[in-house]
Design a protein around this motif. Structure first.
Motif, short mmCIF file in Angstrom:
data_model
loop_
_atom_site.label_atom_id
_atom_site.label_comp_id
_atom_site.label_asym_id
_atom_site.label_seq_id
_atom_site.Cartn_x
_atom_site.Cartn_y
_atom_site.Cartn_z
N ARG A 170 16.84 11.37 -7.37
CA ARG A 170 16.31 11.06 -6.12
C ARG A 170 14.77 11.04 -6.18
O ARG A 170 14.02 10.17 -5.55
CB ARG A 170 16.79 12.00 -5.26
CG ARG A 170 18.06 11.62 -4.72
CD ARG A 170 18.71 12.56 -3.40
NE ARG A 170 18.72 14.11 -3.80
CZ ARG A 170 19.67 14.71 -4.19
NH1 ARG A 170 20.75 13.94 -4.70
NH2 ARG A 170 19.46 16.00 -4.30
N ALA A 171 14.24 11.88 -7.01
CA ALA A 171 12.65 12.03 -7.05
C ALA A 171 12.39 10.62 -7.91
O ALA A 171 11.18 10.11 -7.52
CB ALA A 171 12.36 13.20 -7.88
N MET A 172 12.95 9.96 -8.95
CA MET A 172 12.47 8.84 -9.55
C MET A 172 12.79 7.59 -8.68
O MET A 172 11.75 6.82 -8.60
CB MET A 172 13.50 8.71 -10.81
CG MET A 172 13.34 9.64 -11.75
SD MET A 172 14.69 9.33 -13.19
CE MET A 172 14.15 10.60 -14.45
N VAL A 173 13.95 7.68 -7.98
CA VAL A 173 13.96 6.63 -6.86
C VAL A 173 12.73 6.54 -5.96
O VAL A 173 12.12 5.45 -5.72
CB VAL A 173 15.19 6.57 -5.96
CG1 VAL A 173 15.30 5.62 -5.07
CG2 VAL A 173 16.28 6.32 -7.20
N ALA A 174 12.53 7.58 -5.44
CA ALA A 174 11.39 7.74 -4.49
C ALA A 174 9.90 7.31 -5.10
O ALA A 174 9.12 6.82 -4.43
CB ALA A 174 11.13 9.36 -3.91
N ALA A 175 9.89 8.11 -6.26
CA ALA A 175 8.41 7.70 -6.99
C ALA A 175 8.34 5.96 -7.28
O ALA A 175 7.44 5.50 -7.27
CB ALA A 175 8.42 8.39 -8.28
N ALA A 176 9.69 5.63 -7.46
CA ALA A 176 9.75 3.96 -7.95
C ALA A 176 9.89 3.02 -6.77
O ALA A 176 9.51 1.75 -6.92
CB ALA A 176 10.88 3.94 -8.85
N ARG A 177 9.93 3.55 -5.64
CA ARG A 177 10.21 2.95 -4.61
C ARG A 177 8.75 1.97 -4.22
O ARG A 177 7.63 2.61 -4.15
CB ARG A 177 10.51 3.53 -3.25
CG ARG A 177 10.87 2.64 -2.15
CD ARG A 177 11.48 3.66 -1.13
NE ARG A 177 12.88 4.06 -1.63
CZ ARG A 177 13.44 5.36 -1.21
NH1 ARG A 177 12.50 6.14 -1.10
NH2 ARG A 177 14.72 5.43 -1.79
N PRO A 178 8.79 0.65 -3.95
CA PRO A 178 7.30 0.10 -3.82
C PRO A 178 7.05 0.37 -2.53
O PRO A 178 7.48 0.44 -1.57
CB PRO A 178 7.97 -1.46 -3.92
CG PRO A 178 9.33 -1.54 -4.09
CD PRO A 178 9.86 -0.17 -4.11
N GLY A 179 5.62 0.28 -2.42
CA GLY A 179 4.93 0.65 -1.37
C GLY A 179 4.83 -0.62 -0.28
O GLY A 179 5.65 -1.72 -0.70
N PRO A 180 4.35 -0.23 1.01
CA PRO A 180 4.49 -1.53 1.81
C PRO A 180 3.63 -2.99 1.44
O PRO A 180 3.99 -3.64 2.04
CB PRO A 180 3.74 -0.74 3.12
CG PRO A 180 3.16 0.38 2.70
CD PRO A 180 3.53 0.52 1.36
N ASP A 181 2.87 -2.57 0.22
CA ASP A 181 2.06 -3.94 0.23
C ASP A 181 2.32 -4.36 -1.23
O ASP A 181 1.90 -5.49 -1.80
CB ASP A 181 0.43 -3.43 -0.15
CG ASP A 181 -0.32 -2.99 1.18
OD1 ASP A 181 0.21 -3.28 2.17
OD2 ASP A 181 -0.90 -1.90 1.08
N ALA A 182 3.46 -3.85 -1.71
CA ALA A 182 3.94 -4.29 -2.99
C ALA A 182 4.60 -5.64 -2.89
O ALA A 182 5.35 -6.11 -1.60
CB ALA A 182 5.09 -3.54 -3.50
N PRO A 183 4.37 -6.73 -3.80
CA PRO A 183 5.23 -7.87 -3.73
C PRO A 183 6.71 -7.91 -3.72
O PRO A 183 7.31 -6.83 -4.38
CB PRO A 183 4.77 -8.62 -4.88
CG PRO A 183 4.55 -7.59 -5.89
CD PRO A 183 3.78 -6.28 -5.16
N ARG A 184 7.18 -8.75 -2.98
CA ARG A 184 8.83 -8.73 -2.84
C ARG A 184 9.42 -10.03 -3.62
O ARG A 184 8.95 -10.99 -3.60
CB ARG A 184 9.40 -8.68 -1.49
CG ARG A 184 9.07 -7.17 -0.99
CD ARG A 184 10.15 -7.18 0.19
NE ARG A 184 9.57 -5.65 0.83
CZ ARG A 184 10.42 -4.98 1.51
NH1 ARG A 184 11.53 -5.50 1.79
NH2 ARG A 184 10.11 -3.55 1.82
#
Length: 184
Positions: A170-184
C-alpha cells in the motif's frame, strides 16, 4: 432464500420472448450443459485460458486437446451461444460456472513468467488506480489482460497472507501514484 443465479423481472413487466440466436440452443428448452465435441465446460475454460496465455502457440494448444481450429471454433461458438441464451433467459448460472472454471484454469497455470516484482506490480496498480487506461498500462508493461489477471490473483493471495507485506505494498502504491500534474 432467493437464487442469486436467476434474475427475477418485476412482476409488472411483460418480457418479450427470448429470441433464438442463430446457431444457438432452443430458448424454449433448458440450455444444454453437455460436452461439445467431447469438451465439457471446465475443459472449455481450461483451453480458453491456455489460448489467452499463449496465443502464438494456438495450434499446439488445440492439438494437445485433440482439437483443430475448425473443431475449436465449433466448441467455442456453441459454449458462448449457450451462455448467451441462458443469460437472455435470466439464468446467470452457466456464465458464473464458466467464470469460476476460467479463474481456476488461470490459477492452475501459475503466475506469469517472469514473475513481476512487487515494486513493479505496485507501480502498475498505482497507474491504473489513477485512471490511466488499463490496456495502455498493461501493454506498456508487456502484459496481456489474462497475464495481468493471474498476476493480480497471485499477488492478492500473497498480500492477504502477509499483513506486513500488504502494508508495504500500500505504501508503494501511494508513493507511485502520479500527482495531479502527471501526464496521462
Amino acid at each position: 432464500m432467493k437464487d442469486a443465479t436467476r434474475v427475477d423481472p418485476s412482476p409488472h413487466v411483460e418480457l418479450p420472448p427470448v429470441p433464438q440466436l442463430p446457431g444457438g440452443p432452443d430458448p424454449a428448452q433448458p440450455v444444454p450443459r453437455s460436452p461439445v465435441e467431447g469438451v465439457d465446460l471446465p475443459t472449455y475454460a481450461r483451453i480458453s485460458a491456455e489460448l489467452a496465455e499463449a496465443p502464438a502457440e494456438r495450434a499446439s494448444v488445440l492439438s494437445s486437446h485433440g482439437l483443430d481450429e475448425i473443431r475449436w471454433m465449433d466448441v467455442e461458438r456453441t459454449w458462448l451461444l449457450r451462455v448467451a441464451t441462458a443469460a437472455l433467459k435470466a439464468d446467470l448460472s452457466l456464465g458464473q460456472d464458466l467464470d469460476r472454471a476460467y479463474a481456476a484454469a488461470q490459477a492452475a497455470l501459475g503466475p506469469p513468467a517472469p514473475a513481476m516484482p512487487l515494486e513493479d506490480y505496485a507501480r502498475l496498480a498505482a497507474r491504473i488506480e489513477a485512471g490511466e487506461p488499463p490496456g495502455v498500462v498493461l501493454a506498456g508493461a508487456g502484459l496481456s489482460l489474462a497475464a495481468y489477471a493471474r498476476l493480480q490473483r497471485a499477488w492478492t493471495a500473497r498480500l492477504a497472507a502477509d499483513p506486513a507485506l500488504a502494508r508495504t505494498y500500500r505504501a508503494m502504491v501511494a508513493a507511485a501514484r502520479p500527482g495531479p500534474d502527471a501526464p496521462r
